[in-house]
Motif scaffolding. Structure first.
Motif, PDB file in Angstrom:
ATOM      1  N   LEU A 115       0.658  -0.850   0.340  1.00  0.00           N
ATOM      2  CA  LEU A 115       0.000   0.425   0.210  1.00  0.00           C
ATOM      3  C   LEU A 115       1.232   1.111  -0.359  1.00  0.00           C
ATOM      4  O   LEU A 115       1.327   1.118   0.375  1.00  0.00           O
ATOM      5  CB  LEU A 115      -1.080  -0.394   1.338  1.00  0.00           C
ATOM      6  CG  LEU A 115      -1.842  -1.249   1.372  1.00  0.00           C
ATOM      7  CD1 LEU A 115      -2.790  -0.671   3.151  1.00  0.00           C
ATOM      8  CD2 LEU A 115      -2.647  -1.172   0.218  1.00  0.00           C
ATOM      9  N   PRO A 116       0.313   2.628  -0.538  1.00  0.00           N
ATOM     10  CA  PRO A 116       1.073   3.398  -0.833  1.00  0.00           C
ATOM     11  C   PRO A 116       0.943   4.464   1.001  1.00  0.00           C
ATOM     12  O   PRO A 116       0.501   5.083   0.753  1.00  0.00           O
ATOM     13  CB  PRO A 116       0.670   4.584  -1.300  1.00  0.00           C
ATOM     14  CG  PRO A 116      -1.031   3.493  -1.711  1.00  0.00           C
ATOM     15  CD  PRO A 116      -0.465   2.163  -1.091  1.00  0.00           C
ATOM     16  N   ILE A 117       1.897   3.276   1.584  1.00  0.00           N
ATOM     17  CA  ILE A 117       1.551   3.644   3.037  1.00  0.00           C
ATOM     18  C   ILE A 117       2.596   5.678   3.725  1.00  0.00           C
ATOM     19  O   ILE A 117       1.484   6.652   4.458  1.00  0.00           O
ATOM     20  CB  ILE A 117       2.295   3.141   3.800  1.00  0.00           C
ATOM     21  CG1 ILE A 117       3.960   3.143   3.736  1.00  0.00           C
ATOM     22  CG2 ILE A 117       1.702   1.700   4.051  1.00  0.00           C
ATOM     23  CD1 ILE A 117       4.587   2.128   5.039  1.00  0.00           C
ATOM     24  N   LYS A 118       3.166   5.740   2.350  1.00  0.00           N
ATOM     25  CA  LYS A 118       3.197   7.658   2.377  1.00  0.00           C
ATOM     26  C   LYS A 118       2.104   8.409   2.215  1.00  0.00           C
ATOM     27  O   LYS A 118       1.622   9.712   3.024  1.00  0.00           O
ATOM     28  CB  LYS A 118       4.682   7.618   2.251  1.00  0.00           C
ATOM     29  CG  LYS A 118       5.882   7.179   3.022  1.00  0.00           C
ATOM     30  CD  LYS A 118       6.187   7.439   4.298  1.00  0.00           C
ATOM     31  CE  LYS A 118       7.113   6.723   4.883  1.00  0.00           C
ATOM     32  NZ  LYS A 118       8.803   7.191   4.395  1.00  0.00           N
ATOM     33  N   LEU A 207       8.705  10.600   2.200  1.00  0.00           N
ATOM     34  CA  LEU A 207       8.272  11.704   3.048  1.00  0.00           C
ATOM     35  C   LEU A 207       8.710  10.619   4.187  1.00  0.00           C
ATOM     36  O   LEU A 207       8.452   9.861   4.195  1.00  0.00           O
ATOM     37  CB  LEU A 207       6.184  11.497   3.459  1.00  0.00           C
ATOM     38  CG  LEU A 207       5.888  11.903   4.214  1.00  0.00           C
ATOM     39  CD1 LEU A 207       5.770  13.840   4.542  1.00  0.00           C
ATOM     40  CD2 LEU A 207       4.582  11.965   5.007  1.00  0.00           C
ATOM     41  N   GLY A 208       9.470  11.621   5.023  1.00  0.00           N
ATOM     42  CA  GLY A 208       9.855  11.658   6.389  1.00  0.00           C
ATOM     43  C   GLY A 208       8.836  11.539   7.490  1.00  0.00           C
ATOM     44  O   GLY A 208       8.519  12.040   7.565  1.00  0.00           O
ATOM     45  N   ALA A 209       9.543   9.609   7.421  1.00  0.00           N
ATOM     46  CA  ALA A 209       8.271   9.098   8.882  1.00  0.00           C
ATOM     47  C   ALA A 209       8.847   8.307   8.912  1.00  0.00           C
ATOM     48  O   ALA A 209       7.999   7.438   9.653  1.00  0.00           O
ATOM     49  CB  ALA A 209       6.236   8.636   7.688  1.00  0.00           C
ATOM     50  N   GLY A 210      10.001   7.851   9.454  1.00  0.00           N
ATOM     51  CA  GLY A 210      10.419   6.479  10.371  1.00  0.00           C
ATOM     52  C   GLY A 210      10.921   7.156  11.375  1.00  0.00           C
ATOM     53  O   GLY A 210      10.248   7.749  12.141  1.00  0.00           O
ATOM     54  N   ALA A 211      11.734   6.091  12.636  1.00  0.00           N
ATOM     55  CA  ALA A 211      11.968   6.255  13.629  1.00  0.00           C
ATOM     56  C   ALA A 211      13.249   6.049  14.342  1.00  0.00           C
ATOM     57  O   ALA A 211      13.879   5.266  13.259  1.00  0.00           O
ATOM     58  CB  ALA A 211      10.722   4.406  14.320  1.00  0.00           C
ATOM     59  N   ILE A 212      13.727   6.197  15.344  1.00  0.00           N
ATOM     60  CA  ILE A 212      14.935   6.428  15.686  1.00  0.00           C
ATOM     61  C   ILE A 212      14.864   4.845  16.648  1.00  0.00           C
ATOM     62  O   ILE A 212      16.438   4.250  16.278  1.00  0.00           O
ATOM     63  CB  ILE A 212      15.270   7.438  16.513  1.00  0.00           C
ATOM     64  CG1 ILE A 212      14.973   8.762  15.506  1.00  0.00           C
ATOM     65  CG2 ILE A 212      16.065   7.547  17.237  1.00  0.00           C
ATOM     66  CD1 ILE A 212      15.123  10.140  16.449  1.00  0.00           C
TER      67      ILE A 212
END
Length: 213
Positions: A115-118, A207-212
């Protein structure tokens, strides 16, 4: 054709917002003229995947969005990856409790959502609905189903699928409780946003939506 799935209640819960919200989302999407089917799945290792795979074969959908409950999360979680691991903290609804077992023996370690989650996250934000990209769907039946779905879709050309987690309903939180929740109507709207995004978006957003951590 769109296939939506939610789960029956599990653990100590008497309702599962995933199934209630899927039914509401089906109603609103059908009102827009879309062909949508919805299915309640058993919260059972193995059986949940078999029921879903049978439905995919029967309905031949273009998009599959499976939904589960993640009590404690405060927003709709768009799951990025399913891992080939069952490690149950509690038994499922038939008393099964696999520990450190593969979902599909010998299959790849993981599958990513198609799916296009971003893009879906961006559209949730535009709609004023709390959302996030989640890097883990856990190791219980939700991840089991997510992995089983993506393993099946790997051999079905042109079908996009994935998994999202939703919060508790407000009525599931005891008086004075602090667990986050989301109203049913808002959760259903969020699911519909994800579906519309999947239908209209071929190339996912950057789109930046990552996690540290």
């Amino acid at each position: 054709m769109i296939l939506l799935t939610g789960f029956e209640p599990f653990g100590q819960e008497t309702v599962n917002p995933s199934w209630l919200a899927v039914q509401r989302a089906r109603q609103s999407l059908r009102a827009e003229g879309l062909a949508v089917e919805a299915l309640e799945l058993p919260c059972v290792f193995g059986e949940s995947v078999m029921v879903l795979n049978d439905a995919v074969s029967r309905f031949n959908p273009d998009v599959v969005v499976s939904v589960g409950l993640a009590g404690g999360r405060d927003r709709i979680s768009l799951e990025r990856v399913a891992i080939n691991c069952d490690d149950a903290r509690i038994p499922d609804n038939k008393g099964q409790r696999p520990i450190d077992e593969e979902v599909v023996p010998g299959a790849p370690a993981a599958y990513f959502s198609s799916l296009p989650i971003k893009a879906a996250l961006r559209n949730l934000q535009i709609a004023g609905i709390r959302g996030e990209i989640s890097q883990t769907a856990g190791t219980y039946v939700c991840n089991h189903l997510f992995y089983g779905l993506m393993h099946s879709l790997a051999n079905r050309s042109g079908v996009r699928g994935g998994f999202i987690h939703v919060p508790y309903l407000p009525e599931q939180v005891p008086p004075g409780g602090t667990a986050p929740s989301m109203p049913l109507e808002l959760t259903a709207q969020g699911i519909a946003v994800v579906v519309r995004t999947a239908l209209s978006t071929q190339q996912d957003s950057k789109l930046g939506a990552g996690a540290i951590h």
